[in-house]
Write an enzyme that holds these catalytic residues in place. Structure first.
Site, PDB file in Angstrom:
ATOM      1  N   ASP A 112      37.478 -19.703   2.873  1.00 29.25           N
ATOM      2  CA  ASP A 112      36.290 -19.106   3.481  1.00 29.25           C
ATOM      3  C   ASP A 112      36.509 -18.786   4.961  1.00 29.25           C
ATOM      4  OD1 ASP A 112      35.089 -19.577   1.058  1.00 29.25           O
ATOM      5  OD2 ASP A 112      33.426 -20.762   1.860  1.00 29.25           O
ATOM      6  N   HIS A 131      31.097 -13.229   1.977  1.00 29.75           N
ATOM      7  CA  HIS A 131      30.618 -14.516   2.502  1.00 29.75           C
ATOM      8  C   HIS A 131      29.679 -14.301   3.688  1.00 29.75           C
ATOM      9  CE1 HIS A 131      30.469 -18.775   2.866  1.00 29.75           C
ATOM     10  NE2 HIS A 131      31.270 -18.900   3.911  1.00 29.75           N
ATOM     11  N   HIS A 166      27.785 -15.113   9.168  1.00 27.49           N
ATOM     12  CA  HIS A 166      27.961 -16.551   8.933  1.00 27.49           C
ATOM     13  C   HIS A 166      27.267 -17.354  10.041  1.00 27.49           C
ATOM     14  CE1 HIS A 166      30.198 -20.368   8.148  1.00 27.49           C
ATOM     15  NE2 HIS A 166      30.258 -19.896   6.921  1.00 27.49           N
ATOM     16  N   HIS A 224      39.493 -23.400   4.595  1.00 26.42           N
ATOM     17  CA  HIS A 224      39.160 -22.403   5.609  1.00 26.42           C
ATOM     18  C   HIS A 224      40.418 -21.930   6.316  1.00 26.42           C
ATOM     19  CE1 HIS A 224      35.444 -24.605   4.880  1.00 26.42           C
ATOM     20  NE2 HIS A 224      34.801 -23.519   5.278  1.00 26.42           N
TER      21      HIS A 224
END
Length: 216
Positions: free
Chosen positions: A9, A62, A66, A164
């Site tokens: 991510d 995503h 964010h 990540h």
């Protein structure tokens, strides 16, 4: 023995993602990169996502910034635009089965993930929503996440792990994790455990109550 699906991510990042891709290529492991829309708008980062796609990895949405979990966004239109702006900038990087992962605000599976209007949007636009069942918090503890990740894998038959590809130093330990997981009998796969996919191609197939706020 256990099944293990890896996902990454919050990238891509020029100083990290190439090394991750090199390692995955050497190990023959295919994953999904859930990318940030505003990063993909940068040509250098988009090139990394294009490389990942060309090497067999899936690219998912995503959110654009964010910045705040969608279930906590005060404006329903802003929550939806976080998804639509990212999908637009993804263009042909996106799979025909549109993959979306919400921002969990530290990996939490709670009612901060969605507003009701966001769920409706995912249904109407036929997204597949991909959650997770393992968060070793590599971004928060970049030196010591490997054992935590392995422990999470050992507790369930099929793990969908969130890592990540960020410049925290955590991915320096990815080779050690992959070695240890393989030694423990991990079967690496690219698809997702059914209990981590509450919406598939726009159809809600698992209960969503625990993931949806009452803001709308």
């Amino acid at each position: 023995m256990f099944d293990l699906t890896l996902s990454f991510d919050n990238g891509p990042e020029p100083d990290v993602t190439p090394g991750v891709l090199d390692l995955l290529a050497r190990r023959g492991i295919s994953t999904t990169f859930f990318v940030i829309g505003e990063k993909i708008a940068d040509p250098a980062r988009r090139t990394l996502a294009e490389r990942a796609q060309a090497e067999g990895h899936w690219i998912g949405n995503h959110t654009y910034t964010h910045s705040l979990p969608l279930g906590r966004q005060p404006d329903a239109a802003m929550a939806e635009s976080e998804i639509t702006r990212t999908q637009a900038v993804l263009g042909d990087l996106a799979r025909p089965e549109r993959l979306f992962r919400p921002f969990g605000g530290g990996g939490q599976l709670n009612d901060g993930l969605f507003r009701p209007s966001v769920v409706k949007h995912l249904e109407q636009e036929r997204y597949t929503c991909v959650l997770w069942n393992a968060i070793p918090r590599d971004w928060n503890d970049p030196e010591n996440w490997v054992e935590r990740a392995l422990d999470q894998c050992r507790t369930q038959a099929w793990t969908l792990m969130v890592l990540h590809d960020l410049p925290t130093g955590a991915m320096r330990h990815l080779p050690r994790f992959l070695d240890a997981a393989a030694e423990a009998g991990a079967r690496f796969r690219q698809d997702f455990p059914p209990d981590c996919v509450p919406i598939r191609r726009g159809e809600v197939i698992l209960p969503m109550t625990d993931y949806v706020s009452n803001l709308d």
